[in-house]
Design a protein around this motif. Structure first.
Motif, mmCIF file in Angstrom:
data_model
loop_
_atom_site.group_PDB
_atom_site.id
_atom_site.type_symbol
_atom_site.label_atom_id
_atom_site.label_comp_id
_atom_site.label_asym_id
_atom_site.label_seq_id
_atom_site.Cartn_x
_atom_site.Cartn_y
_atom_site.Cartn_z
ATOM 1 N N HIS A 136 0.847 -1.197 0.000
ATOM 2 C CA HIS A 136 0.000 0.000 0.000
ATOM 3 C C HIS A 136 0.882 1.247 0.000
ATOM 4 O O HIS A 136 1.918 1.281 0.680
ATOM 5 N N THR A 142 -5.812 7.376 -9.951
ATOM 6 C CA THR A 142 -5.970 6.658 -11.215
ATOM 7 C C THR A 142 -4.619 6.371 -11.877
ATOM 8 O O THR A 142 -3.590 6.951 -11.530
ATOM 9 N N GLU A 143 -4.665 5.497 -12.869
ATOM 10 C CA GLU A 143 -3.471 5.202 -13.649
ATOM 11 C C GLU A 143 -2.976 6.460 -14.364
ATOM 12 O O GLU A 143 -1.758 6.671 -14.500
ATOM 13 N N LYS A 161 -0.583 0.182 -13.244
ATOM 14 C CA LYS A 161 -1.850 -0.321 -12.690
ATOM 15 C C LYS A 161 -1.662 -0.797 -11.258
ATOM 16 O O LYS A 161 -2.510 -0.547 -10.392
ATOM 17 N N GLN A 162 -0.560 -1.477 -10.994
ATOM 18 C CA GLN A 162 -0.286 -1.947 -9.638
ATOM 19 C C GLN A 162 -0.207 -0.770 -8.670
ATOM 20 O O GLN A 162 -0.763 -0.818 -7.566
ATOM 21 N N ALA A 207 -1.511 2.313 -9.031
ATOM 22 C CA ALA A 207 -2.826 2.944 -8.885
ATOM 23 C C ALA A 207 -3.726 2.142 -7.949
ATOM 24 O O ALA A 207 -4.461 2.709 -7.130
ATOM 25 N N ASP A 208 -3.664 0.828 -8.054
ATOM 26 C CA ASP A 208 -4.496 -0.033 -7.200
ATOM 27 C C ASP A 208 -4.083 0.028 -5.731
ATOM 28 O O ASP A 208 -4.894 -0.239 -4.842
ATOM 29 N N LYS A 209 -2.811 0.381 -5.472
ATOM 30 C CA LYS A 209 -2.291 0.395 -4.105
ATOM 31 C C LYS A 209 -2.331 1.776 -3.454
ATOM 32 O O LYS A 209 -2.027 1.913 -2.266
#
Length: 202
Positions: A109, A128-129, A164-165, A167-169
């Motif tokens: 995170h 966001t990405e 993407k990784q 942005a997701d974290k």
């Protein structure tokens, strides 16, 4: 006291208060700041190009449910207005990209903790990405991440899977003086932790 010294003091205070708030959520099992001895190697890194170091303000291990035993790193900005936080955030997402690409096991995170919102017109886009890519393409970041001056050349080297990784974290947390007190008290936190320990022993 000079302006630089005052900013440094506020930065340390912000890191301390961010750590206290995170601990008080009861979802952090252990935390450290970049002033702690244990933080060397956990919060301090180096840009791929230029040989310059960078570090996160704090980090730690989370607890409970889907976050159990996951690692986080965080940056804190205790500002009373937006100021130049957009620039700091661009640097932060670039740091997260480097960490996710080169040291993926060191953080699950990435938290940006602030006392004042910034970029209000596109606030909802910050996780966001696109925000990650935009941060990477800032002149300073594309130079220290890709060793390139040109935007198009740097864009071609960006790993979209890593973007993407990241942005997701990403987490974007806004605190305030009053909100800092709106958490479980130290006394009640002790009871919760004691109950969890008792349940583990059963």
């Amino acid at each position: 006291m000079t302006v630089g010294e005052d900013n440094h003091r506020k930065g340390e205070d912000g890191t301390r208060r961010a750590r206290r708030w995170l601990d008080a959520t009861t979802r952090v099992a252990k935390s450290w700041t970049n002033a702690d001895r244990v933080a060397v190697g956990r919060l301090s890194f180096e840009w791929p190009y230029g040989g310059q170091p960078f570090s996160f303000d704090l980090g730690g291990i989370m607890r409970g449910d889907t976050f159990d035993n996951q690692l986080f790193v965080a940056e804190s900005k205790m500002y009373d207005n937006a100021r130049d936080q957009g620039t700091h955030y661009d640097k932060f997402v670039a740091q997260c990209y480097v960490l996710s690409r080169d040291h993926p096991r060191l953080a699950d995170h990435y938290m940006y903790i602030t006392w004042s919102p910034f970029r209000a017109d596109n606030w909802s886009d910050q996780l966001t990405e696109k925000a990650v890519v935009d941060g990477l393409l800032k002149p300073k970041n594309r130079k220290r991440v890709f060793d390139l001056e040109g935007e198009d050349e740097a864009r071609a080297l960006i790993d979209t899977d890593v973007v993407k990784q990241v942005a997701d974290k990403l987490w974007l947390i806004v605190l305030s003086d009053k909100q800092e007190e709106l958490v479980v008290s130290k006394k009640h936190r002790g009871w919760i932790l004691q109950r969890e320990t008792e349940e583990e022993d059963v």
